[in-house]
Write a protein that holds these residues in place. Structure first.
Motif, PDB file in Angstrom:
ATOM      1  N   THR A 559     -12.546 -29.692  24.534  1.00 41.33           N
ATOM      2  CA  THR A 559     -13.913 -30.312  24.987  1.00 41.33           C
ATOM      3  C   THR A 559     -14.890 -30.272  24.027  1.00 41.33           C
ATOM      4  OG1 THR A 559     -15.134 -28.889  26.372  1.00 41.33           O
ATOM      5  CG2 THR A 559     -13.118 -29.971  27.458  1.00 41.33           C
ATOM      6  N   ARG A 560     -14.785 -29.925  23.047  1.00 39.81           N
ATOM      7  CA  ARG A 560     -15.709 -29.884  21.948  1.00 39.81           C
ATOM      8  C   ARG A 560     -15.412 -30.586  20.802  1.00 39.81           C
ATOM      9  NH1 ARG A 560     -16.567 -24.987  24.232  1.00 39.81           N
ATOM     10  NH2 ARG A 560     -18.467 -24.301  24.966  1.00 39.81           N
ATOM     11  N   THR A 561     -16.418 -31.197  19.996  1.00 38.50           N
ATOM     12  CA  THR A 561     -16.340 -32.171  18.843  1.00 38.50           C
ATOM     13  C   THR A 561     -16.165 -30.874  17.682  1.00 38.50           C
ATOM     14  OG1 THR A 561     -17.481 -33.656  19.680  1.00 38.50           O
ATOM     15  CG2 THR A 561     -16.940 -33.693  17.353  1.00 38.50           C
ATOM     16  N   THR A 562     -14.941 -30.939  16.862  1.00 46.40           N
ATOM     17  CA  THR A 562     -14.848 -29.784  16.116  1.00 46.40           C
ATOM     18  C   THR A 562     -14.579 -30.232  14.798  1.00 46.40           C
ATOM     19  OG1 THR A 562     -13.770 -28.461  18.053  1.00 46.40           O
ATOM     20  CG2 THR A 562     -13.357 -27.527  15.730  1.00 46.40           C
ATOM     21  N   ILE A 563     -15.191 -29.610  13.721  1.00 46.11           N
ATOM     22  CA  ILE A 563     -14.867 -29.684  12.321  1.00 46.11           C
ATOM     23  C   ILE A 563     -14.216 -28.601  11.752  1.00 46.11           C
ATOM     24  CG2 ILE A 563     -15.811 -30.394   9.966  1.00 46.11           C
ATOM     25  CD1 ILE A 563     -17.803 -32.149  11.473  1.00 46.11           C
ATOM     26  N   ALA A 564     -13.023 -28.397  11.325  1.00 47.71           N
ATOM     27  CA  ALA A 564     -12.433 -27.007  10.987  1.00 47.71           C
ATOM     28  C   ALA A 564     -11.930 -26.997   9.646  1.00 47.71           C
ATOM     29  CB  ALA A 564     -11.216 -26.760  11.857  1.00 47.71           C
ATOM     30  N   ILE A 565     -12.283 -26.097   8.804  1.00 47.02           N
ATOM     31  CA  ILE A 565     -12.074 -25.849   7.400  1.00 47.02           C
ATOM     32  C   ILE A 565     -10.945 -24.690   7.468  1.00 47.02           C
ATOM     33  CG2 ILE A 565     -12.509 -25.105   5.038  1.00 47.02           C
ATOM     34  CD1 ILE A 565     -15.408 -25.799   5.427  1.00 47.02           C
ATOM     35  N   ALA A 566      -9.682 -25.195   6.761  1.00 49.64           N
ATOM     36  CA  ALA A 566      -8.617 -24.297   7.110  1.00 49.64           C
ATOM     37  C   ALA A 566      -7.924 -24.325   5.531  1.00 49.64           C
ATOM     38  CB  ALA A 566      -7.709 -24.580   8.079  1.00 49.64           C
ATOM     39  N   HIS A 567      -7.526 -22.974   5.221  1.00 52.37           N
ATOM     40  CA  HIS A 567      -6.395 -22.822   4.061  1.00 52.37           C
ATOM     41  C   HIS A 567      -5.007 -22.646   4.598  1.00 52.37           C
ATOM     42  CE1 HIS A 567      -9.427 -21.218   0.926  1.00 52.37           C
ATOM     43  NE2 HIS A 567      -9.347 -22.847   0.891  1.00 52.37           N
ATOM     44  N   ARG A 568      -4.985 -22.079   5.847  1.00 53.55           N
ATOM     45  CA  ARG A 568      -3.765 -21.782   6.219  1.00 53.55           C
ATOM     46  C   ARG A 568      -3.346 -23.290   7.279  1.00 53.55           C
ATOM     47  NH1 ARG A 568      -3.171 -15.666   8.660  1.00 53.55           N
ATOM     48  NH2 ARG A 568      -3.869 -14.684   6.644  1.00 53.55           N
ATOM     49  N   LEU A 569      -2.540 -23.983   6.723  1.00 50.08           N
ATOM     50  CA  LEU A 569      -2.270 -25.402   7.463  1.00 50.08           C
ATOM     51  C   LEU A 569      -1.693 -25.130   8.691  1.00 50.08           C
ATOM     52  CD1 LEU A 569      -0.891 -27.363   4.425  1.00 50.08           C
ATOM     53  CD2 LEU A 569      -3.297 -26.914   4.982  1.00 50.08           C
ATOM     54  N   SER A 570      -0.948 -24.005   9.070  1.00 47.41           N
ATOM     55  CA  SER A 570      -0.485 -23.882  10.400  1.00 47.41           C
ATOM     56  C   SER A 570      -1.658 -23.995  11.679  1.00 47.41           C
ATOM     57  CB  SER A 570       0.315 -22.623  10.405  1.00 47.41           C
ATOM     58  OG  SER A 570      -0.577 -21.410  10.196  1.00 47.41           O
ATOM     59  N   THR A 571      -2.746 -23.335  11.200  1.00 51.69           N
ATOM     60  CA  THR A 571      -3.956 -23.432  12.003  1.00 51.69           C
ATOM     61  C   THR A 571      -4.418 -24.798  12.534  1.00 51.69           C
ATOM     62  OG1 THR A 571      -5.599 -23.188  10.545  1.00 51.69           O
ATOM     63  CG2 THR A 571      -4.431 -21.024  11.373  1.00 51.69           C
ATOM     64  N   ILE A 572      -4.078 -25.694  11.793  1.00 52.30           N
ATOM     65  CA  ILE A 572      -4.791 -26.993  11.901  1.00 52.30           C
ATOM     66  C   ILE A 572      -3.579 -28.050  12.219  1.00 52.30           C
ATOM     67  CG2 ILE A 572      -6.759 -26.747  11.232  1.00 52.30           C
ATOM     68  CD1 ILE A 572      -4.489 -28.533   8.892  1.00 52.30           C
ATOM     69  N   LYS A 573      -2.331 -27.692  12.525  1.00 46.65           N
ATOM     70  CA  LYS A 573      -1.329 -28.871  12.816  1.00 46.65           C
ATOM     71  C   LYS A 573      -1.791 -29.710  13.853  1.00 46.65           C
ATOM     72  CE  LYS A 573       2.934 -26.523  10.959  1.00 46.65           C
ATOM     73  NZ  LYS A 573       4.268 -25.973  11.394  1.00 46.65           N
ATOM     74  N   ASN A 574      -2.465 -29.379  14.909  1.00 49.14           N
ATOM     75  CA  ASN A 574      -2.647 -30.235  16.172  1.00 49.14           C
ATOM     76  C   ASN A 574      -3.880 -30.730  15.901  1.00 49.14           C
ATOM     77  OD1 ASN A 574      -0.376 -29.266  17.443  1.00 49.14           O
ATOM     78  ND2 ASN A 574      -1.123 -27.384  18.193  1.00 49.14           N
ATOM     79  N   ALA A 575      -4.803 -30.750  14.555  1.00 45.87           N
ATOM     80  CA  ALA A 575      -6.048 -31.415  14.559  1.00 45.87           C
ATOM     81  C   ALA A 575      -5.654 -32.854  14.800  1.00 45.87           C
ATOM     82  CB  ALA A 575      -6.704 -31.170  13.170  1.00 45.87           C
ATOM     83  N   ASP A 576      -6.815 -33.713  15.504  1.00 45.09           N
ATOM     84  CA  ASP A 576      -6.559 -35.167  15.691  1.00 45.09           C
ATOM     85  C   ASP A 576      -6.626 -35.930  14.332  1.00 45.09           C
ATOM     86  OD1 ASP A 576      -6.667 -35.259  18.569  1.00 45.09           O
ATOM     87  OD2 ASP A 576      -8.435 -34.117  18.198  1.00 45.09           O
ATOM     88  N   GLU A 577      -7.337 -35.519  13.285  1.00 45.86           N
ATOM     89  CA  GLU A 577      -7.241 -35.933  11.674  1.00 45.86           C
ATOM     90  C   GLU A 577      -7.414 -34.800  10.815  1.00 45.86           C
ATOM     91  OE1 GLU A 577      -9.267 -39.619   9.393  1.00 45.86           O
ATOM     92  OE2 GLU A 577     -10.415 -38.557  11.051  1.00 45.86           O
ATOM     93  N   ILE A 578      -6.496 -34.640   9.776  1.00 38.64           N
ATOM     94  CA  ILE A 578      -6.838 -33.925   8.606  1.00 38.64           C
ATOM     95  C   ILE A 578      -7.084 -34.811   7.403  1.00 38.64           C
ATOM     96  CG2 ILE A 578      -5.430 -32.302   7.139  1.00 38.64           C
ATOM     97  CD1 ILE A 578      -3.487 -31.828   9.656  1.00 38.64           C
ATOM     98  N   CYS A 579      -8.332 -34.318   7.062  1.00 39.20           N
ATOM     99  CA  CYS A 579      -8.754 -35.009   5.648  1.00 39.20           C
ATOM    100  C   CYS A 579      -8.379 -33.902   4.299  1.00 39.20           C
ATOM    101  CB  CYS A 579     -10.199 -35.398   5.786  1.00 39.20           C
ATOM    102  SG  CYS A 579     -10.622 -36.500   6.975  1.00 39.20           S
ATOM    103  N   VAL A 580      -7.707 -34.586   3.510  1.00 38.15           N
ATOM    104  CA  VAL A 580      -7.587 -33.584   2.021  1.00 38.15           C
ATOM    105  C   VAL A 580      -8.630 -34.015   1.086  1.00 38.15           C
ATOM    106  CG1 VAL A 580      -5.783 -33.110   0.409  1.00 38.15           C
ATOM    107  CG2 VAL A 580      -5.207 -33.967   2.705  1.00 38.15           C
ATOM    108  N   LEU A 581      -9.453 -32.591   0.737  1.00 39.42           N
ATOM    109  CA  LEU A 581     -10.413 -33.134  -0.261  1.00 39.42           C
ATOM    110  C   LEU A 581      -9.906 -32.781  -1.610  1.00 39.42           C
ATOM    111  CD1 LEU A 581     -12.043 -33.328   2.366  1.00 39.42           C
ATOM    112  CD2 LEU A 581     -13.966 -32.489   0.785  1.00 39.42           C
ATOM    113  N   TYR A 582     -10.236 -33.349  -2.618  1.00 37.05           N
ATOM    114  CA  TYR A 582      -9.935 -33.103  -4.117  1.00 37.05           C
ATOM    115  C   TYR A 582     -10.934 -33.407  -5.028  1.00 37.05           C
ATOM    116  CZ  TYR A 582      -7.479 -32.467  -8.240  1.00 37.05           C
ATOM    117  OH  TYR A 582      -6.794 -32.510  -9.758  1.00 37.05           O
ATOM    118  N   GLU A 583     -11.555 -32.321  -5.549  1.00 31.88           N
ATOM    119  CA  GLU A 583     -12.619 -32.548  -6.598  1.00 31.88           C
ATOM    120  C   GLU A 583     -13.765 -33.474  -5.814  1.00 31.88           C
ATOM    121  OE1 GLU A 583     -11.595 -33.880 -10.081  1.00 31.88           O
ATOM    122  OE2 GLU A 583     -10.628 -32.000 -10.752  1.00 31.88           O
ATOM    123  N   GLY A 584     -14.240 -33.116  -4.717  1.00 34.16           N
ATOM    124  CA  GLY A 584     -15.350 -33.961  -3.970  1.00 34.16           C
ATOM    125  C   GLY A 584     -15.004 -35.201  -3.350  1.00 34.16           C
TER     126      GLY A 584
END
Length: 611
Positions: A559-584
């Motif tokens: 029930t919370r609005t969450t922004i998660a930073i992750a290196h282990r992709l297994s921890t964010i498989k269930n995220a509603d959206e995944i954004c990939v950043l490269y050089e900003g």
């Protein structure tokens, strides 16, 4: 001295009453001192029978002539009456007792004037230390990327102590000595204006010599305090990196670095101490030259019978003149101490006057919850206007959804989430919550909506209870226990001898990494924020700890609005959206399955971690 008086206006204003009482007591001390010295004239006249014809002294009414003449005449009149009634020896005893009484009053006022300044001195130092601490906790995080922690600690400890020992201790001298000098010089002028004029002509040269030496002292003191900061920084780095120092067998190297810092500091302190130690002998020598000059000039006048004073009055004049030398010495001591303190205050002001770019709006907009979404609109950001860290980021986080940020180290993930609670302010674009720009919201209101769980669990040297309840006013034990249970922390806490009242050590050093992380999650759960920021919260944990922490996080994220930073992709498989950043820049976005199908940057990251 201009800098000194500016400093006094800044910090002494709340203690004006102490200044008033000190001035009054110093004035009384000076008056009693002059009266006690004035008794020397009749005592000398009685001892050496050098007094004038006693028959000329008749009681005069006050105001009938010049005040000095009436006071002198009446004093001698009563002295002669005592001699006639009790004899010279008894009169001498009476005068001696009167001298002792005056001295008692003088010393009592002197003690009172010094004692009453102690609350002022300690109060000013306390106020400076508290001001520095308040400024440190209010400054943006960007300030501390440019400053060393050891240097800040040195300014709050060594520099503030230097202000106390050098400036506030000199304040007593600067109040007392002008009163004494003015009183003594007034007495000298009344006694013999010719001798006093000669004295005044000699004094400026001595003052110029002392001032020139004092100015050089400030430069050397500033260098010494900078060396002290280097030493403290070296110590702070050593304590923080002991594990690495031992692992790389670098004890000798670090010891050599610390020895160099200590030697540099010692050399700088030696220069200051040597120059400061010259204050007393220099003032002593210059004072003796002044006495010799006046003794020669006054003695020549008396021996040539051209003087307006007799021998006993001349001795009284010399005693008062010698009494002026001690306050002048104290002034010279202050002129050496104050530059040292001002050099330290200059370093403290680098913190106190540091610009805080993160400011509350003049008319803040109310914001108590997240009703719809968080939006990052065309966000660009750079540190110190150099290379752009973020470039035209557009991102929407719907209420109750989880958005994950992945990418290489240095791609701007942590910087992006740091912009939401305004640890830094964007240079281009805007961040809005339900359409309200976060710059238009009070910082307290904004940050009260956000909970953080970081890669490094930042805990304090306190109990479990106080660490979990940190920042939550009035938290009860039941609430803390419930938060700990949700975070999978209750069981290991209860295994400790004192349960929730157990101290966890410096930065949680008595706990494992997984335990520290679960305590920080419990802290976020108790705060119960509508927005949650997870900054690689499980990346440093073993598999078992990661499972327990991940369970706790999943409960926290509901029930919370969450922004998660992750290196282990297994921890964010269930995220509603995944954004990939490269050089900003955001180069890919979508769900886990969508990004795998794109066969792009995210797929490469996933494959590498699978291997």
């Amino acid at each position: 001295m201009k800098e000194f008086f500016q400093l006094m206006r800044r910090f002494v204003a709340p203690y004006k009453k102490f200044l008033g009482w000190s001035i009054l007591l110093n004035v009384l001390s000076a008056v009693f001192n002059i009266f006690s010295f004035s008794l020397l004239i009749p005592i000398l006249n009685i001892l050496f029978k050098t007094g004038e014809n006693r028959s000329v002294y008749q009681l005069m009414e006050w105001g009938s002539a010049d005040f000095k003449d009436v006071a002198t005449n009446n004093f001698y009149y009563y002295t002669t009456q005592l001699i006639d009634s009790f004899g010279p020896a008894t009169t001498l005893l009476f005068l001696g007792l009167f001298l002792a009484g005056m001295t008692l009053l003088k010393t009592a006022c002197y003690f009172g004037s010094s004692a009453i300044m102690i609350p002022l001195r300690t109060g000013v130092v306390r106020d400076i230390r508290i001001l520095v601490y308040k400024k440190v906790v209010s400054l943006p995080l960007g300030f501390f990327s440019e400053e060393r922690k050891g240097d800040i600690i040195a300014r709050m400890s060594g520099d503030v102590n230097e202000v106390e020992t050098s400036i506030t201790s000199s304040l007593d001298m600067l109040l007392k000595n002008p009163i004494l000098i003015i009183s003594y010089f007034a007495t000298l002028i009344v006694t013999s204006w010719q001798l006093t004029l000669f004295t005044i002509l000699v004094l400026p040269t001595m003052g110029w010599v002392m001032g020139k030496v004092g100015r050089a002292l400030k430069r050397q003191s500033l260098d010494a305090q900078n060396r002290w900061s280097d030493t403290m920084s070296q110590l702070e780095e050593t304590l923080g990196g002991l594990r690495i120092i031992k692992a790389f067998i670098a004890e000798k190297k670090m010891t050599a670095r610390f020895e160099k810092c200590c030697n540099d500091y010692r050399d700088a302190v030696n220069k200051v101490a040597i120059r400061q130690s010259s204050a007393h002998p220099m003032s002593e020598f210059l004072g003796t030259l002044l006495i010799v000059a006046v003794l020669w000039f006054g003695g020549s006048l008396i021996l040539s019978n051209h003087s307006s004073i007799n021998a006993s009055t001349f001795i009284f004049y010399m005693v008062i003149l010698y009494s002026v030398i001690n306050p002048l010495k104290e002034f010279s001591k202050a002129s050496y101490n104050i530059p040292r303190g001002l050099a330290s205050m200059e370093r403290i002001d680098k913190i106190l006057k540091a610009e805080n770019t993160i400011q509350d709006p003049v008319h803040p907009q109310p914001l108590k919850e997240v009703k719809e979404k968080i939006e990052f609109k065309d966000i660009s950001f750079s540190y110190d206007q150099k290379k752009e860290i973020l470039k035209h980021i557009n991102l929407t986080v719907e209420k109750g959804k989880t958005v994950a940020l992945v990418g290489q180290s240095g791609s701007g993930k942590s910087t992006l989430v740091d912009l939401l609670p305004r640890y830094h302010d964007v240079q281009q674009g805007e961040i809005t919550i339900d359409g309200t720009n976060i710059k238009e919201v009070a910082i307290h209101d904004l940050r009260s909506l956000i909970g953080n769980v970081n890669q490094e669990a930042i805990l304090f040297n306190d109990t479990f209870f106080n660490n979990i309840a940190f920042g939550v006013e009035g938290a009860t034990m039941e609430q803390v226990v419930e938060a700990a249970k949700i975070a999978n922390a209750h069981d290991f806490i209860m295994e400790k001898p004192e349960g929730y009242n157990t101290n966890i050590g410096d930065r949680g050093s008595k706990l494992s990494g997984g335990q520290r992380q679960r305590i920080s999650i419990a802290r976020a759960i108790l705060k119960n924020p509508p927005i949650l920021i997870l900054d690689e919260a499980t990346s440093a944990l073993d598999t078992e700890s990661e499972r327990l922490v991940q369970e706790a996080l999943e409960r926290l994220m509901k029930t919370r609005t969450t922004i998660a930073i992750a290196h282990r992709l297994s921890t964010i498989k269930n995220a509603d959206e995944i954004c990939v950043l490269y050089e900003g820049e955001i180069v890919e976005r979508g769900t886990h399955d969508e990004l795998i199908q794109k066969n792009g940057y995210y797929k490469r990251l996933h494959d590498m971690q699978s291997l």
